[in-house]
Write a protein that holds these residues in place. Structure first.
Motif, PDB file in Angstrom:
ATOM      1  N   SER A 187       0.824  -1.209   0.000  1.00  0.00           N
ATOM      2  CA  SER A 187       0.000   0.000   0.000  1.00  0.00           C
ATOM      3  C   SER A 187       0.855   1.254   0.000  1.00  0.00           C
ATOM      4  O   SER A 187       0.332   2.353  -0.200  1.00  0.00           O
ATOM      5  N   ALA A 188       2.172   1.100   0.218  1.00  0.00           N
ATOM      6  CA  ALA A 188       3.074   2.254   0.214  1.00  0.00           C
ATOM      7  C   ALA A 188       4.470   1.811  -0.205  1.00  0.00           C
ATOM      8  O   ALA A 188       4.824   0.626  -0.099  1.00  0.00           O
ATOM      9  N   ILE A 189       5.264   2.758  -0.683  1.00  0.00           N
ATOM     10  CA  ILE A 189       6.674   2.523  -0.997  1.00  0.00           C
ATOM     11  C   ILE A 189       7.467   3.733  -0.535  1.00  0.00           C
ATOM     12  O   ILE A 189       7.115   4.875  -0.837  1.00  0.00           O
ATOM     13  N   SER A 190       8.529   3.480   0.205  1.00  0.00           N
ATOM     14  CA  SER A 190       9.458   4.517   0.618  1.00  0.00           C
ATOM     15  C   SER A 190      10.672   4.434  -0.293  1.00  0.00           C
ATOM     16  O   SER A 190      11.284   3.371  -0.420  1.00  0.00           O
ATOM     17  N   MET A 191      11.036   5.548  -0.934  1.00  0.00           N
ATOM     18  CA  MET A 191      12.097   5.478  -1.932  1.00  0.00           C
ATOM     19  C   MET A 191      13.061   6.662  -1.855  1.00  0.00           C
ATOM     20  O   MET A 191      12.680   7.773  -1.518  1.00  0.00           O
ATOM     21  N   GLU A 192      14.322   6.368  -2.146  1.00  0.00           N
ATOM     22  CA  GLU A 192      15.332   7.410  -2.292  1.00  0.00           C
ATOM     23  C   GLU A 192      15.228   7.996  -3.706  1.00  0.00           C
ATOM     24  O   GLU A 192      15.009   7.261  -4.671  1.00  0.00           O
ATOM     25  N   VAL A 193      15.403   9.291  -3.797  1.00  0.00           N
ATOM     26  CA  VAL A 193      15.358   9.970  -5.090  1.00  0.00           C
ATOM     27  C   VAL A 193      16.621  10.825  -5.210  1.00  0.00           C
ATOM     28  O   VAL A 193      16.780  11.800  -4.471  1.00  0.00           O
ATOM     29  N   SER A 194      17.495  10.463  -6.119  1.00  0.00           N
ATOM     30  CA  SER A 194      18.770  11.163  -6.266  1.00  0.00           C
ATOM     31  C   SER A 194      18.624  12.406  -7.135  1.00  0.00           C
ATOM     32  O   SER A 194      17.663  12.561  -7.899  1.00  0.00           O
ATOM     33  N   SER A 195      19.615  13.288  -7.037  1.00  0.00           N
ATOM     34  CA  SER A 195      19.614  14.486  -7.879  1.00  0.00           C
ATOM     35  C   SER A 195      19.770  14.106  -9.345  1.00  0.00           C
ATOM     36  O   SER A 195      19.208  14.755 -10.230  1.00  0.00           O
ATOM     37  N   HIS A 196      20.541  13.041  -9.622  1.00  0.00           N
ATOM     38  CA  HIS A 196      20.686  12.571 -10.997  1.00  0.00           C
ATOM     39  C   HIS A 196      19.327  12.161 -11.557  1.00  0.00           C
ATOM     40  O   HIS A 196      18.975  12.502 -12.693  1.00  0.00           O
ATOM     41  N   ALA A 197      18.572  11.417 -10.745  1.00  0.00           N
ATOM     42  CA  ALA A 197      17.261  10.931 -11.194  1.00  0.00           C
ATOM     43  C   ALA A 197      16.312  12.087 -11.469  1.00  0.00           C
ATOM     44  O   ALA A 197      15.550  12.065 -12.440  1.00  0.00           O
ATOM     45  N   LEU A 198      16.362  13.115 -10.629  1.00  0.00           N
ATOM     46  CA  LEU A 198      15.488  14.266 -10.823  1.00  0.00           C
ATOM     47  C   LEU A 198      15.888  15.046 -12.072  1.00  0.00           C
ATOM     48  O   LEU A 198      15.037  15.457 -12.864  1.00  0.00           O
ATOM     49  N   ASP A 199      17.183  15.220 -12.264  1.00  0.00           N
ATOM     50  CA  ASP A 199      17.663  15.946 -13.434  1.00  0.00           C
ATOM     51  C   ASP A 199      17.337  15.197 -14.726  1.00  0.00           C
ATOM     52  O   ASP A 199      17.063  15.803 -15.756  1.00  0.00           O
ATOM     53  N   GLN A 200      17.365  13.859 -14.657  1.00  0.00           N
ATOM     54  CA  GLN A 200      17.129  13.030 -15.841  1.00  0.00           C
ATOM     55  C   GLN A 200      15.670  12.595 -15.981  1.00  0.00           C
ATOM     56  O   GLN A 200      15.358  11.756 -16.824  1.00  0.00           O
TER      57      GLN A 200
END
Length: 330
Positions: A187-200
């Motif tokens: 019902s939920a997912i906790s995830m890391e989001v990197s600056s590379h991922a956001l930029d791309q």
């Protein structure tokens, strides 16, 4: 294994979620979705993810392996059309000005928008992402929410821990991962989001329920041209707008100078914002807390109440991680 129903799409789906074809007609059937030419099979929609240049060998491999439809960046459309003509291929082609963003949005649609029905908590920052994502998961689990994990080291999509391929997976793999978690009963997912991922644009198409900014220190300047670029990449998650126009709640470390800057920019935005840190003016701050080599004991003050905490994690930095993770679960 994700059910077969979402693995095949028809012309109606393509006409709804893809740009109109600029070459040929949309195929009757699409059997798969890929941005990796090595995984293309007969009937695949192949997305040519690239920057200012593209690898013609990858395009040729996708064609040779049976791609039924190509989605390419507009800047490469004439070159792709020329190559297809030289190769004698009549594969239909769609084009978009923003291939990175389109990839995530299309992948989300392919898997029936899995993040709409999951509570996705995204954590970004230089330090504390991994600890905070684990803590958020544990807090949500304790509250009765079956919660998965997408992290730097480990993935858990409801069927056991596996090693992570990268901090934030590619757009197509990420949306498929959400779908897999949904099918596994999360019902939920906790995830890391990197600056590379956001930029791309790897998280494009994702509906976040909450976003968390831990801190910012000098890092990744081999990728980002300046520290300001690094900050702006991180801030994209905190200022996120979901595909339906809604805005996730933002949890921000007010002790961090860049967290203070984000809080100032969020003031008056209309979205739910929770600040945390040592100052009693923050929404979440320590009450009576003892930090020792054995861990952290005490109380955390929250909007409208207080929470007792007991953790084996040592150090003030982990007190900050705990406060931020509590904020994500509120």
């Amino acid at each position: 294994m994700i059910g077969d129903r979402a693995k095949e799409r028809g012309r109606e789906w393509a006409g709804r979620f893809l740009p109109p074809p600029v070459l040929g007609k949309l195929p009757e059937r699409l059997s798969g979705l890929s941005d990796d030419s090595r995984t293309v099979g007969p009937g695949t929609l192949f997305i040519l993810r690239c920057g200012s240049t593209y690898n013609e060998q990858h395009l040729r491999e996708a064609v040779d392996r049976g791609a039924a439809l190509l989605l390419v960046p507009e800047i490469h459309l004439s070159s792709v059309a020329r190559r297809l003509g030289e190769w004698g291929c009549d594969i239909p082609v769609c084009a978009t000005p923003h291939i990175q963003e389109a990839s995530g949005i299309i992948a989300s649609a392919w898997w029936d928008f899995p993040s709409r029905t999951l509570s996705i908590v995204g954590v970004t920052g230089t330090n504390g992402k991994t600890t905070s994502s684990f803590l958020t998961r544990e807090i949500l689990e304790a509250a009765g929410k079956r919660t998965g994990l997408i992290g730097t080291v480990w993935f858990d999509l409801g069927d056991g821990m596996v090693e992570a391929p990268q901090t934030t997976p590619g757009a197509l793999f990420l949306q498929e991962s959400f779908a897999r978690g949904r099918e596994n009963g999360l019902s939920a997912i906790s995830m890391e989001v990197s600056s590379h991922a956001l930029d791309q644009e790897r998280v494009a198409g994702t509906h976040f329920s909450a976003v968390h900014f831990t801190n910012l220190t000098r890092d990744h300047l081999d990728y980002h041209k300046t520290f300001e670029d690094y900050f702006l990449a991180k801030s994209r998650l905190v200022l996120w707008t979901n595909p339906d126009g809604s805005q996730p709640g933002a949890v921000v470390n007010g002790d961090d100078p860049y967290g203070k800057r984000l809080l100032a920019s969020l003031r008056g935005s209309g979205r739910m914002v929770l600040s945390y840190g040592h100052d009693p003016s923050f929404d979440i701050h320590p009450g009576t807390v003892r930090i020792s080599l054995d861990g952290i004991e005490g109380t955390i003050r929250l909007p409208g109440g207080e929470m007792r905490i007991s953790s084996s994690l040592p150090g003030d930095f982990n007190l900050q991680n705990i406060m931020g993770s509590i904020g994500c679960a509120l």
